[in-house]
Structure formats: C-alpha cells, structure tokens
Design an enzyme around this catalytic site. Structure first.
Site, PDB file in Angstrom:
ATOM      1  N   TYR A 117       0.944  -1.172  -0.096  1.00 48.87           N
ATOM      2  CA  TYR A 117      -0.297  -0.012   0.139  1.00 48.87           C
ATOM      3  C   TYR A 117       0.897   1.318   0.011  1.00 48.87           C
ATOM      4  CZ  TYR A 117      -3.164   3.794   1.536  1.00 48.87           C
ATOM      5  OH  TYR A 117      -3.585   5.019   1.711  1.00 48.87           O
ATOM      6  N   GLN A 357     -18.869  27.599  58.358  1.00 51.76           N
ATOM      7  CA  GLN A 357     -18.020  27.250  57.408  1.00 51.76           C
ATOM      8  C   GLN A 357     -18.069  27.770  55.997  1.00 51.76           C
ATOM      9  OE1 GLN A 357     -19.593  23.170  56.915  1.00 51.76           O
ATOM     10  NE2 GLN A 357     -21.377  23.683  56.001  1.00 51.76           N
ATOM     11  N   ARG A 363     -14.209  26.055  50.308  1.00 47.94           N
ATOM     12  CA  ARG A 363     -14.075  24.793  51.157  1.00 47.94           C
ATOM     13  C   ARG A 363     -13.859  23.594  50.354  1.00 47.94           C
ATOM     14  NH1 ARG A 363     -19.121  22.678  53.345  1.00 47.94           N
ATOM     15  NH2 ARG A 363     -19.568  24.601  53.054  1.00 47.94           N
ATOM     16  N   LYS A 465     -14.696  46.177  38.848  1.00 50.22           N
ATOM     17  CA  LYS A 465     -15.911  46.083  38.213  1.00 50.22           C
ATOM     18  C   LYS A 465     -15.586  45.639  36.889  1.00 50.22           C
ATOM     19  CE  LYS A 465     -19.491  48.396  39.581  1.00 50.22           C
ATOM     20  NZ  LYS A 465     -20.291  47.269  40.183  1.00 50.22           N
ATOM     21  N   GLU A 493     -13.230  11.099   2.735  1.00 51.87           N
ATOM     22  CA  GLU A 493     -12.377  10.276   1.744  1.00 51.87           C
ATOM     23  C   GLU A 493     -13.103   8.963   1.283  1.00 51.87           C
ATOM     24  OE1 GLU A 493      -9.898   7.927  -0.144  1.00 51.87           O
ATOM     25  OE2 GLU A 493      -9.444   7.429   1.824  1.00 51.87           O
TER      26      GLU A 493
END
Length: 725
Positions: A117, A357, A363, A465, A493
């Site tokens: 090939y 928390q 966290r 901002k 192809e």
C-alpha cells in the site's frame, strides 16, 4: 519497539523464546507479566503531580533534546516549540541503521514486485489502483495533499502557529526514528537542520481530521523538503523564505529530495501535528493547574477562611489522589500562614454570629481541582505515549520481511485526551471565576471593599468591576469550548476514513481554552495581590483607629470636669471591641460620618453604659450621656487626620505594621507580581487601568516566568500531607 524498557531495533531479529519472564519475538520484547502495557501505564502515574511538573520544567530547560524514538517528553516538545529558544535537537546515531534498513527494504521489495500500500498502490479508497512508478506516486501524493488554504488577508491568518509546526516537526522525526516507516535517515537530518536553524515551514491551520494522520498539514513539510514551488517557510527573524532559501539557510547542501517509494507516505501519514500541539497545550495546562492550587490557598488567606478544609483526614477518606494532593499543597501553603493566625482570632470573636463554614468555592476547592488534575495527568501520559509511537501505515517489519497494514494513524488518543483536558480546563476556570466573584463582593469577602476599590473616595473608584465583567466573558467562552470535538466526526475520503479522530481540531480548541485560562489566572492573580494590599491597609487603618479611639477615650471619658474619675472611663474596653469587630472599609472614607456604622456603634457603647449607670445619670457631673457629645467632637477633630496620615504612610511604603504576606509561603508569587513585574495597587486616583497591569502578568505567564515563583511557594513541601497528630 519495547514494552519492558529494553529497545530492540527493527533491523535485528531473534527467535521467539522465553527469557527472564519476558517473551522475545523477532522484533520486540514483551513483559510476560504486563503483556497489555497496563502495568507500565500505571507505573507512569506513580509519585506526585507536582514532581511530574517539576520534571517537565527541568526537561523544558535542557539545552539539547536527544531523539532516539522512544524517550521524547512533553517538556522537550514544549521547549522546541518555543520560538527563539536556543534548544537544539540531536539525533541518536544508533537509530540510523534501523531507519535505513526499513528504507532499503521498501526499495528491495518493490524491485521484487511486492505489492504494498502506498508504494505500488493508490491511496485510501482508491488503493485498488496500481503503479510501478513509485517515485512519481510519492510526488503526486504531496501535490494532491497540498489542499490547505492560507489566505492573503492581513486581518486573518489561516497558517498554523509556528510553535505548533516546530512541535510537529520534532514529533514526526521522533516517530520515524524507530525504523518502521521506510524513510532515509538523511531526510530526518534535514528536518532537524530546519529546527536547529529556526526555519519553519508554513502549514495550513485547518484541513486535517488526524486520520489517516495529519495528511494535509504534514504534506507541506514534505513540500518544502522536495522544493515544491508553492512551499513557503519563515526564517529565524520572521522573514519569508522560498524552499531554496530555506535549504541554504539550514545548510542542507544535498539539494531538494526526490522522495523514494513510501517516503512521502512516511512523512504525511502520522499524528504529529495533533500530538505536537497537544504536547504544548499540556505543558501549559499542567503548570496552570498547579497555579490554580496555589491561588486557591492564597484565596483562603485573603478571605480570612477556615483552613480546616485542607485537613488530611477529610481527603484520605475520599481516596482520590488528585484531591489528596491538591489539599496537601493548599495545607502546606496555609500552614503557619500569618493570615490564618489572624483569621483564627477573627473567627473566635462572636463565633455564634458567623457562618460555621466557608462557601464551596473555598471549602471544596481540593475536591473540585483534584479530578481535573487526574484528568490532565492521564492526558499527559497518553500524549507522551503517542509522541513516542509509530503512527504511519503500512509499517515496515524488516525482521519478518513484510509490510503490515493497520491503522496507527488514527489519532483517537489525541482527540479524546484533548476533549477531556478541555473539560478540566473549563472546570478550573469555573472555580477561579467563583472565587473571583466572592473576592470582589463585599457581601462575601469578610471585610474587603466592594470591587476591591482602594481609593479614599469609593464613589470615584469602581476597582475590579470591569475585570469581573471580563471574567464572566472568559468563563462563558471557556465553558462553550468545553463541548467535545470528537462527537462531530464526519465520514471522509469516499467513506474510507469513515471514523476519524479530529485530534488536531481538538488540540486547537484546547489551545484556545488554555489561552483563556491564562487570561483568567492573570486577572485573578492581580485581584489576589490587590486583596493582599487591601488587607495590609486595613490592618494599619484599624490599628490607627484603635489608637485614636483609645486616646480620645482616655482624654474625654476618664475624668470629670474637676479631675475626678468618671464612670464613663469603663467604656474604653468596649469601644475598642467595636473597632476590632467593625469592618474598616465600611467607614474608612469618612470615619466620623454619623451614617456610617463606626460612629453609630461607638455611640451605642456609651449609651449602653449610661443605661446601666442608674441614678448617677441624674447628676450632670457623673452622667455618661453628657460625655457623648464631647467624645464625638474630639473624635471628629482627630480621627480623620490620623486615618489620612495612615493612608499617606501606606502610600509611601512606611506603614507602621508590615505586610503579613511576607510571613507566608505564598509570598514569592506576590513578590513576583508586585516587585519583578512592577505592578501596583490599583485605585481610581491613578491613571493606570487594570488592563495595563493585567498585560504585564499575562505576558509573564505566557513566557513561563511564573513558574519559578510558583515553585518557590512549594519548595519546602515534602510531597505529603501534614501528619495527623
């Protein structure tokens, strides 16, 4: 080829046999205990991600890349891809024999009439065609694959970035060095000369589906080697070169190559463009992921967070190594941090009135980043295997005297790895945006001013901002890019290439994602430094206010009109508690304003003491209520001047209290941004815009200058969590 680490060149050959637990065949050695390579792949994942990144950086900085076919690394590809880098490429002389043996085999087999090939046949869906003119066939292959579009407009470029082209050249040389491709060693030396002389062929940006390899872009490298009139290159100073000029500058005296049978196919039928760009992308992604870990820790510092989110037990119980490492790195940064010591005192004040928390962006940052690091790390190893693979078709097996027709050109590892990496990048960016949004919001940021404004007059300073709007834009685009590429495959192809990897397309999209993550990292890093400086100013202003309130209290509240001790003298301690508890930036622009909380709460303290003063309030001499007016008048006469003096001292660099960041492991990153890059506190009182400062940091990140200060933050980390005592 090898699996157990002992390379066997294609030119040799021994009979199949068992030896020391290995299975030896004519052209390879297979580890009998790991015949499918899973063990070797797992072995590569041992050790910490940080150590792996350090190795990448060390490889990136080496002056020479030695190519032998099987040891190329992500760091080396990134080094060669860097334009203007002085790194040189050297080819292993031991590979010459195997490379030339496969080339000789092709010529001999064709002369014998063997049908192979791409040597005697047409290509792809037209491989039923036959020819004996192997040289003309290779020439036609390059011609019809030169189907890319560059365009001629100045505003848009359809040329692959030169860095990606250099990466592709390096990877293609490496894969061809293994001696299974049927190409002369001299051609690989010529490509190496182009690299070492900073001569870069022009490749089209688009036009490949990375199966059968990156045919269209790689054909332009072949076009330069063969002197096609449409081939172009760029010289070391950015000048446009013809093929003839490129050969002359590269010192290639042999002239253009007439490709022998199979050589054109060997050049174009590989995944080097996709895997080369993927290597560049992953080098930066690995660095940025470590930066994200460090920034998450510094975010906890400036937010006065609770460091227990890094506790080793939490993460050990989850088992995921990426999470455990991310938490350990953050734990290391926060261990002994001066900010954490101050935050602990803050949290101990009125604990029942504060959240127990922190929010998720702080966290759960280890749980969020950990899986992304695991994905990035696996993708890195997958691409590193790909750039050391033989990727063309057919493969020339000299030892068995045959050409093997297969499909190693299918770049699926690239497409899949890049899609996954892009998802991880988007997740890192999302976390960064969430953290940034908390940082600039005075409802969430534990006392920092809204938008991180630093001016005396917040009505004329809107700080970050605009940057927050830009961050939203970056994050949105990043999340869009996270969509997969590999789910959009089209049959190509004449339905021969009916499944294809889209590896380069995915690499390109991931490269875009990395650029956006760099924009986000830049903006967040500058905002972090702004927050550090605002904490420094906050501490100095608070101490100034405390000193002033104490002095005024002693002067006005200690004694009565006749010099006797007055009941109001007991107010001072509670007045100072108000100063400790009140957020400085809620009153700093006008500390004695009756509408601001400081004066209101100081007055309330005196009122409360008056209410418990009982019968003594009926006597003007002992009344605490009568002291309120005098206290406030004296405070108004003194406090604004003292606050302004403290601000002026801060501006001049003569603050009474030094910046706590200098006592933290995160200091090298802050020092780099402020001192080495010359950025400064952004205020509305100055002309400098945020974007000007962002550009300084962004350029430094793009140039890799962020790596050393980033690694310095982790110099003392021993690669493990702090032991549980």
């Amino acid at each position: 080829m090898e699996i157990n680490g002992a390379h066997k060149s294609n030119g040799g050959g021994v009979d199949a046999m068992l030896c020391g637990g290995d299975i030896k065949t004519k052209n390879m050695v297979i580890n009998a205990e790991d015949p499918l390579n899973w063990g070797a792949a797992a072995e590569q994942m041992k050790g910490s991600h940080l150590d792996e990144v350090k190795r990448m950086v060390a490889e990136f900085r080496k002056p020479v890349v030695n190519l032998g076919g099987e040891t190329l690394t992500i760091g080396q590809v990134a080094a060669i891809s860097t334009i203007g880098n002085s790194v040189k490429v050297e080819l292993s002389e031991t590979a010459r024999a195997g490379v030339n043996a496969s080339s000789d085999w092709v010529m001999e087999s064709m002369n014998k009439g063997t049908d192979s090939y791409g040597v005697t046949t047409g290509f792809g869906a037209t491989s039923h065609r036959r020819t004996k003119n192997g040289v003309a066939l290779q020439k036609e292959l390059i011609r019809f694959l030169n189907a890319g579009i560059f365009g001629s407009t100045k505003e848009t470029s359809h040329t692959l970035p030169h860095s990606a082209t250099r990466a592709a050249m390096l990877v293609r040389i490496n894969t061809l060095l293994q001696g299974f491709s049927g190409i002369r060693f001299e051609i690989l030396e010529a490509i190496t000369s182009f690299l070492n002389n900073n001569i870069t062929p022009s490749l089209p940006l688009r036009g490949t589906i990375t199966a059968s390899g990156d045919l269209v872009p790689l054909s332009y490298i072949a076009g330069l080697l063969t002197g096609r009139p449409n081939s172009k290159a760029t010289g070391p100073n950015g000048e446009a070169l013809t093929a003839e000029e490129a050969f002359k500058l590269a010192g290639i005296s042999s002239g253009f190559f007439d490709l022998q049978p199979k050589e054109g196919l060997a050049l174009v039928n590989g995944t080097a463009v996709g895997s080369g760009m993927a290597s560049m992308v992953l080098f930066e992604t690995n660095v940025l992921s470590v930066l994200a870990e460090i920034l998450s820790a510094v975010f906890a510092e400036v937010m006065s967070g609770k460091p227990e989110f890094t506790d080793h037990l939490t993460h050990r119980l989850k088992h995921h190594p990426g999470q455990i490492e991310a938490a350990a790195i953050m734990e290391h940064i926060l261990d002994g941090s001066s900010y954490m010591k101050l935050a602990q005192k803050l949290h101990e004040m009125d604990p029942l009135q504060k959240p127990k928390q922190d929010r998720y962006a702080l966290r759960t940052s280890p749980q969020w980043l950990g899986p992304q690091i695991e994905v990035i790390r696996y993708a890195t190893k997958s691409i590193e295997r790909e750039i050391n693979s033989v990727n063309d078709n057919p493969l020339i097996d000299v030892s068995r005297n045959k050409a093997i027709h297969g499909g190693n050109f299918q770049g699926t590892p690239i497409g899949v790895s890049m899609d996954n990496t892009r998802l991880a990048i988007a997740a890192i960016g999302k976390l960064m945006f969430a953290q940034f949004s908390e940082l600039v919001n005075d409802f969430y940021n534990n006392g920092l001013p809204s938008n991180l404004t630093a001016s005396r007059n917040p009505s004329l300073d809107y700080g970050f901002k605009g940057a927050e709007i830009a961050m939203a834009s970056y994050c949105s685009e990043l999340q869009y890019l996270a969509n997969p590429v590999t789910s959009h495959v089209q049959s190509a192809e004449q339905h021969n290439q009916d499944v294809n990897s889209l590896g380069l397309i995915s690499s390109r999209k991931t490269s875009e994602a990395v650029d956006i993550l760099k924009l986000m990292s830049t903006t967040f890093l500058v905002a972090i430094c702004q927050a550090v400086d605002l904490r420094h100013l906050e501490e100095n202003l608070r101490q100034t206010v405390k000193n002033t309130v104490s002095q005024v209290a002693k002067k006005v509240l200690t004694t009565g009109v006749n010099g006797e001790l007055h009941p109001s003298r007991f107010c001072e301690k509670d007045l100072l508690k108000v100063v400790d508890r009140e957020q400085v930036y809620t009153y700093a622009d006008d500390p004695c304003s009756a509408t601001y909380p400081l004066i209101q709460k100081l007055r309330q303290v005196i009122v409360d003491h008056a209410l418990i003063n009982g019968e003594s309030e009926k006597n003007a001499v002992t009344s605490i209520f009568h002291k309120i007016g005098a206290f406030e008048e004296e405070l108004k006469a003194v406090l604004p001047k003292e606050v302004e003096a403290a601000r002026a001292a801060y501006d001049n660099g003569t603050s009474a209290i030094p910046n706590r960041i200098k006592e933290c492991r995160s200091y090298p990153l802050y020092r780099f941004v402020r001192e080495e890059l010359g950025t400064e506190l952004l205020t509305g009182e100055k002309v400098t815009s945020p974007g000007e400062e962002f550009d300084k940091v962004f350029t430094a990140i793009c140039e890799g200058k962020i790596i050393d200060p980033m690694m310095e933050c982790l110099n003392e980390w021993n690669g493990a969590p702090i032991p549980i005592c």
